[in-house]
Scaffold this motif. Structure first.
Motif, PDB file in Angstrom:
ATOM      1  N   VAL A 141      36.031 -31.731 -32.869  1.00 62.31           N
ATOM      2  CA  VAL A 141      36.409 -30.627 -31.992  1.00 62.31           C
ATOM      3  C   VAL A 141      37.844 -30.229 -32.300  1.00 62.31           C
ATOM      4  N   LEU A 142      38.026 -28.950 -32.579  1.00 66.90           N
ATOM      5  CA  LEU A 142      39.362 -28.440 -32.859  1.00 66.90           C
ATOM      6  C   LEU A 142      39.935 -27.904 -31.556  1.00 66.90           C
ATOM      7  N   GLY A 143      41.171 -28.270 -31.248  1.00 67.11           N
ATOM      8  CA  GLY A 143      41.799 -27.781 -30.024  1.00 67.11           C
ATOM      9  C   GLY A 143      43.050 -26.991 -30.364  1.00 67.11           C
ATOM     10  N   VAL A 144      43.191 -25.816 -29.738  1.00 67.38           N
ATOM     11  CA  VAL A 144      44.399 -25.015 -29.980  1.00 67.38           C
ATOM     12  C   VAL A 144      44.733 -24.245 -28.708  1.00 67.38           C
ATOM     13  N   GLU A 145      46.023 -24.120 -28.458  1.00 65.12           N
ATOM     14  CA  GLU A 145      46.470 -23.366 -27.288  1.00 65.12           C
ATOM     15  C   GLU A 145      47.025 -22.031 -27.773  1.00 65.12           C
ATOM     16  N   ILE A 146      46.482 -20.937 -27.220  1.00 68.50           N
ATOM     17  CA  ILE A 146      46.941 -19.599 -27.598  1.00 68.50           C
ATOM     18  C   ILE A 146      47.306 -18.877 -26.315  1.00 68.50           C
ATOM     19  N   ASP A 147      48.548 -18.429 -26.228  1.00 64.76           N
ATOM     20  CA  ASP A 147      49.001 -17.727 -25.027  1.00 64.76           C
ATOM     21  C   ASP A 147      48.691 -18.488 -23.752  1.00 64.76           C
ATOM     22  N   GLY A 148      48.933 -19.786 -23.782  1.00 63.72           N
ATOM     23  CA  GLY A 148      48.756 -20.579 -22.568  1.00 63.72           C
ATOM     24  C   GLY A 148      47.318 -20.954 -22.268  1.00 63.72           C
ATOM     25  N   GLN A 149      46.392 -20.506 -23.093  1.00 64.49           N
ATOM     26  CA  GLN A 149      44.984 -20.843 -22.883  1.00 64.49           C
ATOM     27  C   GLN A 149      44.573 -21.867 -23.930  1.00 64.49           C
ATOM     28  N   VAL A 150      43.899 -22.923 -23.474  1.00 62.41           N
ATOM     29  CA  VAL A 150      43.480 -23.950 -24.429  1.00 62.41           C
ATOM     30  C   VAL A 150      42.034 -23.694 -24.848  1.00 62.41           C
ATOM     31  N   PHE A 151      41.820 -23.629 -26.144  1.00 64.15           N
ATOM     32  CA  PHE A 151      40.465 -23.431 -26.668  1.00 64.15           C
ATOM     33  C   PHE A 151      40.027 -24.703 -27.361  1.00 64.15           C
ATOM     34  N   GLU A 152      38.786 -25.081 -27.128  1.00 63.62           N
ATOM     35  CA  GLU A 152      38.237 -26.235 -27.847  1.00 63.62           C
ATOM     36  C   GLU A 152      37.011 -25.746 -28.585  1.00 63.62           C
ATOM     37  N   VAL A 153      37.026 -25.933 -29.878  1.00 66.75           N
ATOM     38  CA  VAL A 153      35.956 -25.394 -30.709  1.00 66.75           C
ATOM     39  C   VAL A 153      35.298 -26.501 -31.512  1.00 66.75           C
ATOM     40  N   PRO A 154      34.003 -26.737 -31.307  1.00 63.68           N
ATOM     41  CA  PRO A 154      33.348 -27.756 -32.128  1.00 63.68           C
ATOM     42  C   PRO A 154      33.235 -27.256 -33.564  1.00 63.68           C
ATOM     43  N   ILE A 155      33.544 -28.120 -34.508  1.00 65.83           N
ATOM     44  CA  ILE A 155      33.390 -27.758 -35.915  1.00 65.83           C
ATOM     45  C   ILE A 155      31.979 -28.182 -36.308  1.00 65.83           C
ATOM     46  N   GLU A 156      31.142 -27.206 -36.556  1.00 62.21           N
ATOM     47  CA  GLU A 156      29.750 -27.502 -36.877  1.00 62.21           C
ATOM     48  C   GLU A 156      29.671 -28.022 -38.291  1.00 62.21           C
ATOM     49  N   HIS A 157      28.690 -28.868 -38.506  1.00 63.51           N
ATOM     50  CA  HIS A 157      28.572 -29.376 -39.857  1.00 63.51           C
ATOM     51  C   HIS A 157      27.582 -28.620 -40.674  1.00 63.51           C
ATOM     52  N   GLU A 158      28.105 -27.758 -41.528  1.00 61.37           N
ATOM     53  CA  GLU A 158      27.207 -27.045 -42.406  1.00 61.37           C
ATOM     54  C   GLU A 158      27.477 -27.491 -43.820  1.00 61.37           C
ATOM     55  N   ALA A 159      28.356 -28.423 -43.935  1.00 63.27           N
ATOM     56  CA  ALA A 159      28.765 -28.849 -45.271  1.00 63.27           C
ATOM     57  C   ALA A 159      27.560 -29.289 -46.094  1.00 63.27           C
ATOM     58  N   HIS A 160      26.553 -29.836 -45.406  1.00 67.75           N
ATOM     59  CA  HIS A 160      25.418 -30.359 -46.152  1.00 67.75           C
ATOM     60  C   HIS A 160      24.767 -29.334 -47.053  1.00 67.75           C
ATOM     61  N   ASP A 161      24.414 -28.182 -46.465  1.00 67.04           N
ATOM     62  CA  ASP A 161      23.724 -27.201 -47.297  1.00 67.04           C
ATOM     63  C   ASP A 161      24.694 -26.633 -48.307  1.00 67.04           C
ATOM     64  N   GLU A 162      25.933 -26.446 -47.870  1.00 69.77           N
ATOM     65  CA  GLU A 162      26.875 -25.796 -48.761  1.00 69.77           C
ATOM     66  C   GLU A 162      27.154 -26.593 -50.005  1.00 69.77           C
ATOM     67  N   HIS A 163      27.192 -27.911 -49.845  1.00 73.61           N
ATOM     68  CA  HIS A 163      27.581 -28.715 -50.999  1.00 73.61           C
ATOM     69  C   HIS A 163      26.671 -28.496 -52.187  1.00 73.61           C
ATOM     70  N   ALA A 164      25.445 -28.129 -51.883  1.00 64.47           N
ATOM     71  CA  ALA A 164      24.524 -27.910 -52.987  1.00 64.47           C
ATOM     72  C   ALA A 164      25.090 -26.849 -53.920  1.00 64.47           C
ATOM     73  N   GLY A 165      25.718 -25.851 -53.327  1.00 64.97           N
ATOM     74  CA  GLY A 165      26.227 -24.760 -54.154  1.00 64.97           C
ATOM     75  C   GLY A 165      27.563 -25.056 -54.799  1.00 64.97           C
ATOM     76  N   HIS A 166      28.253 -26.046 -54.303  1.00 59.81           N
ATOM     77  CA  HIS A 166      29.582 -26.341 -54.844  1.00 59.81           C
ATOM     78  C   HIS A 166      29.505 -27.243 -56.055  1.00 59.81           C
ATOM     79  N   ASN A 167      30.300 -27.000 -57.032  1.00 59.65           N
ATOM     80  CA  ASN A 167      30.361 -27.935 -58.150  1.00 59.65           C
ATOM     81  C   ASN A 167      31.611 -28.768 -57.972  1.00 59.65           C
ATOM     82  N   HIS A 168      31.499 -29.781 -57.141  1.00 58.51           N
ATOM     83  CA  HIS A 168      32.701 -30.573 -56.865  1.00 58.51           C
ATOM     84  C   HIS A 168      32.827 -31.677 -57.880  1.00 58.51           C
TER      85      HIS A 168
END
Length: 168
Positions: A141-168
């Motif tokens: 979960v990424l947390g950031v405060e912008i203009d006094g408001q705190v936002f919490e954003v879950p980082i979804e895991h899509e890395a799995h499908d993407e890695h197929a396309g990456h030549n790492h």
């Protein structure tokens, strides 16, 4: 009595329903679109996160070699950077049933304002990159405060499908 022609009409209907079945095929093509928008990379080639109902975005990148994670606060159109007076952005990682660990990304491009504002945050922490790469069973979960408001954003895991396309 079997001369009513009722049967013939019934059979006719069957043929019709068949035609209706083709519609399903249509929906399929629309489906491909969704995946498309999701892989939209940010202006710096990072992954985009939607913050607060599309009001903001965070573009985040990680450099596996140096262990550096960078997060950049962007506007709703993902074109311009947005500044915040927060001096850290947090990433909380929970692996399985373990205790959550919070990593703090420090503001790196703070202005001379009072209080100073920044749009980019980074942290060199190989353990965080490792956690981000695990995928299964990890909550981030990424947390950031912008203009006094705190936002919490879950980082979804899509890395799995993407890695197929990456030549790492």
């Amino acid at each position: 009595a079997g001369h009513d022609g009722g049967d013939a009409v019934g059979n006719d209907h069957d043929g019709h329903d068949h035609g209706g079945g083709e519609h399903e095929g249509h929906d399929h093509s629309a489906h491909g679109h969704e995946g498309h928008d999701h892989e939209a990379l940010g202006p710096n080639g990072g992954h985009m996160l939607v913050v607060g109902d599309e009001a903001y975005h965070v573009e985040w990148m990680h450099d596996d070699e140096s262990g550096k994670v960078t997060a950049i606060l962007m506007d709703s159109e993902m074109k311009n950077e947005v500044t915040t007076t927060a001096d850290v952005m947090t990433i909380e990682v929970t692996i399985g049933d373990g205790e959550p660990r919070t990593y703090e990304l420090a503001a790196v491009n703070q202005s001379d304002d009072t209080p100073p504002k920044a749009s980019q945050f980074e942290l060199v922490e190989p353990a965080l990159i490792t956690a981000l790469g695990i995928g299964e069973g990890v909550q981030v979960v990424l947390g950031v405060e912008i203009d006094g408001q705190v936002f919490e954003v879950p980082i979804e895991h899509e890395a799995h499908d993407e890695h197929a396309g990456h030549n790492h």
